[in-house]
Design an enzyme around this catalytic site. Structure first.
Site, PDB file in Angstrom:
ATOM      1  N   HIS A   1       0.848  -1.146  -0.086  1.00 25.90           N
ATOM      2  CA  HIS A   1      -0.095   0.069   0.082  1.00 25.90           C
ATOM      3  C   HIS A   1       0.739   1.304   0.010  1.00 25.90           C
ATOM      4  O   HIS A   1       0.489   2.335   0.593  1.00 25.90           O
ATOM      5  CB  HIS A   1      -0.999   0.087   1.145  1.00 25.90           C
ATOM      6  CG  HIS A   1      -1.877  -1.181   1.229  1.00 25.90           C
ATOM      7  ND1 HIS A   1      -3.029  -1.266   0.512  1.00 25.90           N
ATOM      8  CD2 HIS A   1      -1.755  -2.188   2.052  1.00 25.90           C
ATOM      9  CE1 HIS A   1      -3.611  -2.513   0.845  1.00 25.90           C
ATOM     10  NE2 HIS A   1      -2.592  -3.106   1.581  1.00 25.90           N
TER      11      HIS A   1
ATOM     12  N   SER B   1      15.722  19.274 -18.403  1.00 24.93           N
ATOM     13  CA  SER B   1      14.871  20.375 -18.659  1.00 24.93           C
ATOM     14  C   SER B   1      15.444  21.527 -19.679  1.00 24.93           C
ATOM     15  O   SER B   1      16.438  21.829 -19.484  1.00 24.93           O
ATOM     16  CB  SER B   1      14.211  20.982 -17.342  1.00 24.93           C
ATOM     17  OG  SER B   1      13.471  22.087 -17.537  1.00 24.93           O
TER      18      SER B   1
ATOM     19  N   LYS C   1      17.459  19.620 -13.341  1.00 22.76           N
ATOM     20  CA  LYS C   1      16.648  18.759 -13.499  1.00 22.76           C
ATOM     21  C   LYS C   1      17.404  17.423 -14.231  1.00 22.76           C
ATOM     22  O   LYS C   1      17.948  17.526 -15.021  1.00 22.76           O
ATOM     23  CB  LYS C   1      15.322  18.946 -14.252  1.00 22.76           C
ATOM     24  CG  LYS C   1      14.389  19.894 -13.698  1.00 22.76           C
ATOM     25  CD  LYS C   1      13.735  19.619 -12.319  1.00 22.76           C
ATOM     26  CE  LYS C   1      12.999  18.136 -12.612  1.00 22.76           C
ATOM     27  NZ  LYS C   1      11.613  18.448 -13.507  1.00 22.76           N
TER      28      LYS C   1
ATOM     29  N   GLU D   1       9.511   6.994 -17.803  1.00 22.36           N
ATOM     30  CA  GLU D   1       8.430   7.268 -17.789  1.00 22.36           C
ATOM     31  C   GLU D   1       7.698   6.989 -19.474  1.00 22.36           C
ATOM     32  O   GLU D   1       6.550   6.562 -19.304  1.00 22.36           O
ATOM     33  CB  GLU D   1       8.090   9.033 -17.899  1.00 22.36           C
ATOM     34  CG  GLU D   1       8.513   9.403 -16.500  1.00 22.36           C
ATOM     35  CD  GLU D   1       8.778  10.951 -16.247  1.00 22.36           C
ATOM     36  OE1 GLU D   1       8.853  11.472 -15.319  1.00 22.36           O
ATOM     37  OE2 GLU D   1       9.040  11.594 -17.618  1.00 22.36           O
TER      38      GLU D   1
ATOM     39  N   LYS E   1      -2.077  -7.503 -38.021  1.00 19.39           N
ATOM     40  CA  LYS E   1      -0.637  -7.149 -38.237  1.00 19.39           C
ATOM     41  C   LYS E   1      -0.101  -5.632 -37.598  1.00 19.39           C
ATOM     42  O   LYS E   1       0.866  -5.711 -36.992  1.00 19.39           O
ATOM     43  CB  LYS E   1      -0.148  -7.174 -39.658  1.00 19.39           C
ATOM     44  CG  LYS E   1      -0.345  -8.567 -40.118  1.00 19.39           C
ATOM     45  CD  LYS E   1      -0.025  -8.977 -41.534  1.00 19.39           C
ATOM     46  CE  LYS E   1      -1.058  -8.614 -42.464  1.00 19.39           C
ATOM     47  NZ  LYS E   1      -2.205  -9.564 -42.211  1.00 19.39           N
TER      48      LYS E   1
END
Length: 477
Positions: free
Chosen positions: A157, A278, A284, A291, A326
């Site tokens: 969880h 970024s 970044k 992702e 296909k």
């Protein structure tokens, strides 16, 4: 003579809009090697049964080789009016051999020809995926060995649950991808059944030898019912399901590592070569590969649903709807195979931030379940022990301390005379050594599993169970 393989019955040319609407050459051209291989086997068989002379069969096979080389070199012009790769190859054969080229299609239909080519392609795709999956498994084994002594918090969880060895975590993905490989091999059994010779739907009155073709193309069996062959795309559904399952496993892994690479978790150092930056924020380091792996899963699952819907209302035998198999097959395979190929090196080059993980390892009461099991082993009923430890955790939260920091009296209240014994197993490292069940995160059990997988990947590959020689022995039994 009509450019179409079916043009004799018609009095006007096909509308250009219809040609554009019905063409498949834009995506089925990748089947050219499979079409040539199947056609050569068919031609040799026609020579064996006397529908062609051996010399005619040889000339057809040689011409097909030349056509394959032309396509390989990028010198064949693909034309919408010729519909598909099968017509392109047949037309090129006729241009080279004249009436002899027109004899190749004897004893077969476009229906069984196409599905044979697709099965040959799918069989190769399965074999490639098996290799791709094995590389990902080996990558996780490398990561497991590099981080064998590292302890991670295990989650349920998305909450901290129990301690696990990092190697145990890596081996969990080895198991998942092994099931994917097993499913693919089981799927391959049903792919590896020859459709060619079923013709349009009812077979043929010509004396063809389907077992000869099966032996040449290394199919394990020959399809028994011609009507079933013409309508069967079960194998495409099964293969797409296998691909979807692989994509789901990849997506789950990607999701996890996206979290773990964040500042909030700070568990991983992802390799720079598999991340991007970024355009506006210079600090970044974005996990774009992970992702996209997660994002592409929707495409693969969507193709599976597409095939379910395509097949759900089709009467027997062949319907043109089946041409739509296909694009789903090809795109799903390309997506999953490339995802696996980029995953393997990324996994090998990723590092756990051991110091950061260890610094927070005692947070979250990872030893609570082990403590409960200690009291169970001393005779406290499970539900009573569960409630008692829950009360102790609540007290720790109010005191802002860990279980090991509680006074011994708190444990004596639960089981008099055994309070001091709890300190031998409290704390994550001590708790970890308490595990003993088969398949657990016990260091001993994890080492057994590491040894098992390392030995397995060093073992020689087993030969295929069914050979052409065996098929010939079974011929016409």
């Amino acid at each position: 003579m009509s450019q179409k393989t079916w043009g004799g019955r018609f009095t006007v040319s096909t509308d250009k809009r219809v040609e554009l609407f019905t063409e498949s050459i834009s995506f089925d051209q990748r089947l050219y090697k499979h079409d040539i291989r199947a056609s050569q086997a068919h031609a040799r068989m026609l020579g064996e049964v006397g529908l062609l002379t051996n010399d005619e069969a040889k000339k057809i096979c040689e011409a097909l080789n030349e056509i394959g080389e032309t396509i390989e070199a990028g010198k064949m012009e693909f034309r919408i009016e010729l519909e598909d790769i099968h017509t392109h190859i047949e037309r090129a054969l006729i241009e080279r051999l004249g009436d002899l080229g027109r004899k190749l299609h004897t004893g077969r239909s476009r229906n069984d020809q196409v599905v044979t080519d697709v099965k040959l392609w799918t069989r190769e795709a399965i074999d490639q995926l098996d290799k791709d999956l094995a590389e990902v498994q080996k990558a996780f084994l490398v990561l497991a060995e590099k981080s064998k002594d590292l302890v991670l918090p295990g989650y349920t969880h998305m909450q901290r649950a129990q301690p696990i060895l990092a190697a145990h975590y890596c081996l969990a993905y080895v198991e998942k991808f092994q099931r994917d490989r097993d499913r693919l091999q089981d799927c391959r059994k049903r792919v590896n059944i020859l459709p060619l010779g079923a013709a349009a739907l009812a077979g043929t009155s010509l004396p063809i030898d389907r077992h000869s073709v099966a032996a040449q193309l290394e199919f394990a069996e020959v399809a028994r019912n011609s009507l079933d062959v013409s309508s069967d795309r079960d194998f495409t559904l099964e293969f797409l399901y296998c691909l979807s399952n692989i994509a789901i496993h990849l997506s789950s892994w990607a999701e996890e590592w996206i979290f773990w690479a964040s500042t909030e978790f700070d568990f991983l150092i992802l390799p720079d070569a598999f991340c991007t930056g970024s355009s506006i924020m210079p600090h970044k380091k974005n996990p774009d590969v992970l992702e996209l792996t997660r994002g592409k899963t929707g495409r693969v699952i969507g193709h599976l649903q597409h095939m379910f819907i395509t097949l759900k209302g089709l009467p027997m035998a062949y319907n043109r709807d089946l041409q739509e198999d296909k694009p789903a097959l090809f795109d799903s395979f390309d997506t999953v195979s490339l995802s696996l190929q980029v995953a393997a090196p990324m996994i090998v080059e990723t590092l756990f931030k051991a110091d950061r993980i260890t610094a927070r390892l005692e947070d979250g009461f990872l030893d609570a379940t082990t403590l409960m099991e200690y009291f169970i082993s001393k005779g406290v009923p499970m539900r009573s022990a569960h409630e008692a430890i829950g009360n102790l955790v609540r007290e720790c939260e109010s005191r802002k301390c860990r279980l090991a920091e509680l006074p011994v009296e708190k444990f004596e209240d639960i089981l008099p005379g055994h309070g001091p014994g709890v300190f031998a197993l409290l704390g994550v490292q001590k708790s970890l050594t308490s595990f003993r069940s088969y398949g657990s995160t016990s260091p001993t059990e994890v080492q057994k599993q590491l040894d098992y997988w390392n030995e397995l990947f060093q073992a020689p590959v087993e030969s295929k169970p069914e050979t052409s020689a065996k098929l010939k022995k079974r011929k016409k039994k």
